[in-house]
Design a protein around this motif. Structure first.
Motif, PDB file in Angstrom:
ATOM      1  N   ASN A   1      52.807  16.411  27.470  1.00 47.11           N
ATOM      2  CA  ASN A   1      51.627  15.725  26.948  1.00 47.11           C
ATOM      3  C   ASN A   1      50.377  16.223  27.652  1.00 47.11           C
ATOM      4  OD1 ASN A   1      53.812  13.476  26.226  1.00 47.11           O
ATOM      5  ND2 ASN A   1      52.008  13.289  24.928  1.00 47.11           N
ATOM      6  N   PHE A   2      49.282  16.237  26.910  1.00 53.67           N
ATOM      7  CA  PHE A   2      48.021  16.730  27.468  1.00 53.67           C
ATOM      8  C   PHE A   2      46.897  15.744  27.168  1.00 53.67           C
ATOM      9  CE2 PHE A   2      50.682  20.231  26.042  1.00 53.67           C
ATOM     10  CZ  PHE A   2      50.798  20.989  27.200  1.00 53.67           C
ATOM     11  N   THR A   3      46.071  15.474  28.170  1.00 47.99           N
ATOM     12  CA  THR A   3      44.850  14.710  27.942  1.00 47.99           C
ATOM     13  C   THR A   3      43.699  15.699  28.151  1.00 47.99           C
ATOM     14  OG1 THR A   3      45.246  13.889  30.184  1.00 47.99           O
ATOM     15  CG2 THR A   3      45.600  12.344  28.424  1.00 47.99           C
ATOM     16  N   ILE A   4      43.148  16.167  27.040  1.00 53.74           N
ATOM     17  CA  ILE A   4      42.161  17.257  27.091  1.00 53.74           C
ATOM     18  C   ILE A   4      40.747  16.695  27.276  1.00 53.74           C
ATOM     19  CG2 ILE A   4      41.250  19.273  25.848  1.00 53.74           C
ATOM     20  CD1 ILE A   4      43.987  19.407  24.384  1.00 53.74           C
ATOM     21  N   ILE A   5      40.401  15.698  26.452  1.00 51.34           N
ATOM     22  CA  ILE A   5      39.118  14.996  26.628  1.00 51.34           C
ATOM     23  C   ILE A   5      39.416  13.501  26.651  1.00 51.34           C
ATOM     24  CG2 ILE A   5      36.850  14.491  25.650  1.00 51.34           C
ATOM     25  CD1 ILE A   5      36.837  17.246  24.381  1.00 51.34           C
ATOM     26  N   GLY A   6      39.071  12.841  27.745  1.00 48.65           N
ATOM     27  CA  GLY A   6      39.301  11.398  27.866  1.00 48.65           C
ATOM     28  C   GLY A   6      40.727  11.097  28.309  1.00 48.65           C
ATOM     29  N   PRO A   7      40.948   9.879  28.822  1.00 43.64           N
ATOM     30  CA  PRO A   7      42.245   9.540  29.406  1.00 43.64           C
ATOM     31  C   PRO A   7      43.341   9.239  28.389  1.00 43.64           C
ATOM     32  CG  PRO A   7      40.764   7.661  29.511  1.00 43.64           C
ATOM     33  CD  PRO A   7      39.960   8.793  28.943  1.00 43.64           C
TER      34      PRO A   7
ATOM     35  N   PRO B   1      32.775  10.808  28.204  1.00 44.40           N
ATOM     36  CA  PRO B   1      33.089  10.012  27.000  1.00 44.40           C
ATOM     37  C   PRO B   1      32.490  10.628  25.729  1.00 44.40           C
ATOM     38  CG  PRO B   1      32.079   8.670  28.737  1.00 44.40           C
ATOM     39  CD  PRO B   1      31.911  10.095  29.134  1.00 44.40           C
ATOM     40  N   HIS B   2      33.283  10.641  24.664  1.00 46.19           N
ATOM     41  CA  HIS B   2      32.865  11.231  23.384  1.00 46.19           C
ATOM     42  C   HIS B   2      32.889  10.227  22.232  1.00 46.19           C
ATOM     43  CE1 HIS B   2      33.312  15.036  25.447  1.00 46.19           C
ATOM     44  NE2 HIS B   2      33.043  15.722  24.361  1.00 46.19           N
ATOM     45  N   GLY B   3      33.440   9.017  22.493  1.00 45.97           N
ATOM     46  CA  GLY B   3      33.662   8.095  21.375  1.00 45.97           C
ATOM     47  C   GLY B   3      35.029   8.298  20.749  1.00 45.97           C
ATOM     48  N   PHE B   4      35.777   9.293  21.237  1.00 49.54           N
ATOM     49  CA  PHE B   4      37.159   9.544  20.827  1.00 49.54           C
ATOM     50  C   PHE B   4      37.831  10.304  21.963  1.00 49.54           C
ATOM     51  CE2 PHE B   4      34.320  12.761  19.009  1.00 49.54           C
ATOM     52  CZ  PHE B   4      34.810  13.922  19.568  1.00 49.54           C
ATOM     53  N   ASN B   5      39.157  10.378  21.913  1.00 52.32           N
ATOM     54  CA  ASN B   5      39.918  11.140  22.908  1.00 52.32           C
ATOM     55  C   ASN B   5      40.573  12.333  22.217  1.00 52.32           C
ATOM     56  OD1 ASN B   5      40.678   9.412  25.682  1.00 52.32           O
ATOM     57  ND2 ASN B   5      39.931   8.169  23.990  1.00 52.32           N
ATOM     58  N   ILE B   6      40.660  13.453  22.955  1.00 52.61           N
ATOM     59  CA  ILE B   6      41.389  14.611  22.437  1.00 52.61           C
ATOM     60  C   ILE B   6      42.592  14.837  23.348  1.00 52.61           C
ATOM     61  CG2 ILE B   6      41.337  17.110  22.058  1.00 52.61           C
ATOM     62  CD1 ILE B   6      39.470  15.829  20.101  1.00 52.61           C
ATOM     63  N   GLY B   7      43.751  14.958  22.720  1.00 51.95           N
ATOM     64  CA  GLY B   7      44.967  15.212  23.488  1.00 51.95           C
ATOM     65  C   GLY B   7      45.836  16.237  22.784  1.00 51.95           C
ATOM     66  N   GLY B   8      47.030  16.416  23.310  1.00 49.55           N
ATOM     67  CA  GLY B   8      47.950  17.356  22.690  1.00 49.55           C
ATOM     68  C   GLY B   8      49.371  17.021  23.069  1.00 49.55           C
ATOM     69  N   ALA B   9      50.295  17.519  22.250  1.00 48.74           N
ATOM     70  CA  ALA B   9      51.725  17.380  22.551  1.00 48.74           C
ATOM     71  C   ALA B   9      52.379  18.715  22.261  1.00 48.74           C
ATOM     72  CB  ALA B   9      52.346  16.290  21.684  1.00 48.74           C
ATOM     73  N   ARG B  10      53.170  19.184  23.235  1.00 50.99           N
ATOM     74  CA  ARG B  10      53.936  20.418  23.011  1.00 50.99           C
ATOM     75  C   ARG B  10      55.407  20.077  23.184  1.00 50.99           C
ATOM     76  NH1 ARG B  10      51.409  25.053  26.104  1.00 50.99           N
ATOM     77  NH2 ARG B  10      52.308  24.036  27.912  1.00 50.99           N
ATOM     78  N   GLN B  11      56.196  20.472  22.228  1.00 52.15           N
ATOM     79  CA  GLN B  11      57.616  20.085  22.261  1.00 52.15           C
ATOM     80  C   GLN B  11      58.476  21.251  21.777  1.00 52.15           C
ATOM     81  OE1 GLN B  11      56.396  15.505  20.972  1.00 52.15           O
ATOM     82  NE2 GLN B  11      58.190  16.409  19.983  1.00 52.15           N
TER      83      GLN B  11
ATOM     84  N   GLU C   1      38.025   6.032  19.635  1.00 51.23           N
ATOM     85  CA  GLU C   1      37.339   5.247  20.669  1.00 51.23           C
ATOM     86  C   GLU C   1      37.547   5.807  22.083  1.00 51.23           C
ATOM     87  OE1 GLU C   1      37.768   1.016  20.185  1.00 51.23           O
ATOM     88  OE2 GLU C   1      37.748   1.202  18.008  1.00 51.23           O
ATOM     89  N   ASP C   2      36.629   5.412  22.979  1.00 51.81           N
ATOM     90  CA  ASP C   2      36.740   5.879  24.370  1.00 51.81           C
ATOM     91  C   ASP C   2      37.935   5.247  25.064  1.00 51.81           C
ATOM     92  OD1 ASP C   2      34.585   7.662  24.546  1.00 51.81           O
ATOM     93  OD2 ASP C   2      33.176   5.986  24.625  1.00 51.81           O
ATOM     94  N   ASP C   3      38.170   3.957  24.759  1.00 54.04           N
ATOM     95  CA  ASP C   3      39.338   3.282  25.337  1.00 54.04           C
ATOM     96  C   ASP C   3      40.272   2.877  24.204  1.00 54.04           C
ATOM     97  OD1 ASP C   3      41.236   1.810  26.571  1.00 54.04           O
ATOM     98  OD2 ASP C   3      39.909   0.198  27.250  1.00 54.04           O
TER      99      ASP C   3
END
Ligand SMILES: [Fe+2]
Length: 332
Positions: free
Chosen positions: A33-39, A54-64, A135-137
């Motif tokens: 799992n990746f947290t790229i922007i935001g927690p 904070p961007h108003g959204f979070n960017i993440g990723g999943a590699r499997q 959202e940020d949270d």
């Protein structure tokens, strides 16, 4: 913040292999799992967050790897996936038995808070999903009840503050720590039953993108643009996204043929660029960076930005901006 602090290269992504309660459950134990922007919603406080702004959204990723599962869950905010690589089955329902859609590179799925979802890499190689969470949270993950049971069998207990207690590492409940209650049947009942046909309606397949070469950004030769999420923008000559319900962020795709470019312009919202394929040179206030597949870059608000494809193959990028209706760009 300097430009390089706003860039996360695909090869520099720092994975967390113990981000969630299902990290030891057979079939799910090889997830990265990746947290790229935001927690995001990671349950492990040690997970590395690449960009904290904070961007108003979070960017993440999943590699499997092949056959690796992400367990059934839902979120309090919208969750959107762009398939970067691999072939993925997205399954709906608390037991993953209501519906299924299979997505490949470039496809997009948007999951509202009322749908239990899980996903499996059903391809032959490693796959990477790019994820946007509203959202940020975005609060805590709501796991399907059986996920708690399976985790407990493997020594992991989710606590109410969202962290994990690892009994195999000798951790014991201390005073003040409360386990997260197992998801109740009432909580489960608040979710929709979404069969495969209904699940198709929350998907946009890349072959169905409604590309236009007549929008504010795509007037120069070899450029095309499409809105995927977000409302229509008359000022940009852009019809609304195929998945047009409010998300709190917008998602568009931009295609650049070799040699094509979008001239310098400013934006009034955060703008996150993710390279799906090809390469894109982004010019920002007189500096520039070459972005390659899987790279993420967040452009400063009001900065001048231009995009150029200096490579030999078509380039496709996905652009995420705060709000359902971003303002039109100011060309310089
Ligand atoms: Fe999720």
């Amino acid at each position: 913040m300097k430009l390089l602090e706003r860039l996360v290269r695909y090869e520099d992504l720092e994975p967390c292999r113990t981000a969630f309660i299902d990290t030891r459950s057979p079939g799910s134990d090889k997830k990265e799992n990746f947290t790229i922007i935001g927690p995001g919603v990671a349950e492990n406080p040690d997970q590395h967050v690449h960009i904290t702004l904070p961007h108003g959204f979070n960017i993440g990723g999943a590699r499997q790897p092949p056959h690796c599962l992400n367990s059934q869950h839902s979120h309090l905010t919208n969750e959107v996936f762009v398939v970067h690589t691999g072939t993925w089955a997205f399954r709906t329902g608390v037991d993953a038995e209501d519906g299924e859609v299979i997505l490949t590179a470039g496809d997009v799925i948007s999951l509202p808070s009322t749908i239990f979802r899980g996903f499996e890499n059903v391809g032959d190689g490693n796959g990477f999903l790019y994820a946007i969470l509203g959202e940020d949270d975005p609060g805590r993950v709501l796991w399907a009840p059986q996920v708690f049971d399976l985790a407990k069998d493997h020594g992991l207990i989710l606590l109410e503050d969202g962290s994990l207690l690892d009994q195999h590492a000798g951790e014991v409940l201390t005073e003040g720590q409360t386990p997260m209650p197992r998801t109740s049947s009432e909580q489960v009942a608040r979710h929709e039953v979404v069969d495969s046909e209904a699940a198709e309606k929350i998907v946009i397949r890349k072959n169905d993108f409604n590309w236009s070469s007549n929008t504010a950004l795509s007037k120069s030769g070899g450029v095309q643009e499409v809105a995927l999420l977000g409302s229509a923008s008359k000022a940009e000559s852009l019809p609304g996204g195929h998945l047009g319900w409010p998300h709190g962020f917008s998602l568009r795709a931009l295609g650049l043929a070799p040699g094509a470019s979008v001239p310098a312009h400013r934006r009034r919202e955060e703008e996150v660029i993710f390279v799906q394929k090809g390469s894109c040179r982004i010019g920002v206030d007189g500096e520039s960076l070459e972005l390659n597949p899987g790279d993420t870059f967040t452009t400063p608000i009001n900065a001048s930005r231009s995009f150029t494809n200096e490579g030999g193959e078509d380039c496709v990028v996905y652009l995420t901006r705060r709000g359902d209706q971003p303002e039109a760009p100011d060309f310089i």
